[in-house]
Write an enzyme that holds these catalytic residues in place. Sequence first.
Site, mmCIF file in Angstrom:
data_model
loop_
_atom_site.group_PDB
_atom_site.id
_atom_site.type_symbol
_atom_site.label_atom_id
_atom_site.label_comp_id
_atom_site.label_asym_id
_atom_site.label_seq_id
_atom_site.Cartn_x
_atom_site.Cartn_y
_atom_site.Cartn_z
ATOM 1 N N HIS A 1 8.990 9.960 -9.405
ATOM 2 C CA HIS A 1 8.422 9.208 -8.284
ATOM 3 C C HIS A 1 8.471 10.069 -7.027
ATOM 4 C CE1 HIS A 1 7.861 6.204 -5.184
ATOM 5 N NE2 HIS A 1 7.272 5.473 -6.111
ATOM 6 N N SER B 1 -0.254 1.366 -2.673
ATOM 7 C CA SER B 1 -0.739 0.211 -1.912
ATOM 8 C C SER B 1 -1.724 -0.674 -2.689
ATOM 9 C CB SER B 1 -1.349 0.661 -0.586
ATOM 10 O OG SER B 1 -0.366 1.318 0.199
ATOM 11 N N ASN C 1 7.686 -1.382 -9.414
ATOM 12 C CA ASN C 1 8.823 -0.548 -9.024
ATOM 13 C C ASN C 1 9.519 -1.223 -7.838
ATOM 14 O OD1 ASN C 1 10.578 1.432 -8.196
ATOM 15 N ND2 ASN C 1 8.983 2.829 -7.457
ATOM 16 N N GLY D 1 3.135 2.905 0.008
ATOM 17 C CA GLY D 1 3.818 2.130 1.042
ATOM 18 C C GLY D 1 3.170 2.248 2.412
ATOM 19 N N GLU E 1 9.270 9.491 -4.084
ATOM 20 C CA GLU E 1 10.491 9.350 -3.259
ATOM 21 C C GLU E 1 11.636 10.156 -3.861
ATOM 22 O OE1 GLU E 1 10.408 5.086 -3.230
ATOM 23 O OE2 GLU E 1 8.567 5.185 -2.038
ATOM 24 N N GLU F 1 -0.029 8.889 -8.276
ATOM 25 C CA GLU F 1 0.307 8.196 -7.036
ATOM 26 C C GLU F 1 0.154 9.156 -5.856
ATOM 27 O OE1 GLU F 1 3.037 4.606 -7.760
ATOM 28 O OE2 GLU F 1 4.311 6.360 -7.617
ATOM 29 N N LYS G 1 12.220 -0.406 -6.387
ATOM 30 C CA LYS G 1 12.935 0.544 -5.523
ATOM 31 C C LYS G 1 14.329 -0.005 -5.184
ATOM 32 C CE LYS G 1 8.452 1.918 -3.833
ATOM 33 N NZ LYS G 1 7.689 2.644 -2.857
HETATM 34 C C1 PEP Z 1 5.253 3.041 -5.551
HETATM 35 O O1 PEP Z 1 6.275 3.167 -4.911
HETATM 36 O O2 PEP Z 1 5.183 3.488 -6.707
HETATM 37 C C2 PEP Z 1 4.128 2.382 -4.912
HETATM 38 C C3 PEP Z 1 2.943 2.497 -5.466
HETATM 39 O O3 PEP Z 1 4.387 1.694 -3.755
HETATM 40 P P1 PEP Z 1 3.362 0.753 -2.937
HETATM 41 O O4 PEP Z 1 2.630 -0.109 -3.948
HETATM 42 O O5 PEP Z 1 4.218 -0.068 -2.029
HETATM 43 O O6 PEP Z 1 2.432 1.659 -2.220
#
Ligand code: PEP
Length: 251
Positions: A96, A214, A9, A174, A98, A168, A11
């Site tokens: 997601h 992460s 992703n 992040g 966000e 998630e 973003k």
């Molecule tokens: C995401 O935004 O779906 C995500 C998992 O981000 P990150 O790997 O940076 O934690």
Amino acid sequence: MRQKIVAGNWKMNKNLEEAKQLIKGIKKEVKNSETEARVIIAPSFVNLNTAIKRTRKSKVEVSAQNMHQASSGAFTGEVSANMLTNLGVNIVILGHSERREYFNETNDLLAKKVDAALENELEVIFCFGEQLEERKSGNHFKVVETQLKEGLFHLGKESFSKIVLAYEPVWAIGTGETASPEQAQEMHAFIREIMEKTYGAEVANDVSILYGGSVKPGNAKEIFSKPDVDGGLIGGASLKPEDFVAIVNAI
Ligand code: PEP
């Protein structure tokens, strides 16, 4: 059939030139890889056309990061499911954290988006997960169950051939803080259990459940070794070809 999947992703990162470089790097690394996993990238809307054209002869698939629930109309700045499929995009990420947090996307709205995506034959990577406070107070299972029920469980079982689940935990996105492989497995097993109760063993066994939060080259192998973790949704580490494909190769 349950599939192994690694999806990146991007973003709101990468302009056109940067996106071209990243696609080139990922294609090269993937070509040298023996992975049987599906490899998906999700660039921003403005780079989807380029991504589709440039991945045509590779095993890399292209997903959108979002879409609107209406088929067309006066929704300035929005993109419909049909616009995506018409471009050659066959996958969309919905829900997601966000989008839920900054754009107020509720479970009810997401249910409508899922319907619009499926009507247009898009495959959906459906994201959900608890906030830190919800985990600390022991409510994480309930929260996840509600997100699934309200966002997806109006669907018939046949729809699940077009749905990939992505757990998630918001506190791990992040932040550099990853759920331990045991925490991921515990939640994934719970999700499969609810899927079995609601749709039966076949659907529960066949649905892919990705972990996101992460994931890095250094921790991917351990997380992916868990029996109910079928791959990952990767944010930060999907922006570097070597890191992203190292994660793909960890499956
Ligand atoms: C995401 O935004 O779906 C995500 C998992 O981000 P990150 O790997 O940076 O934690």
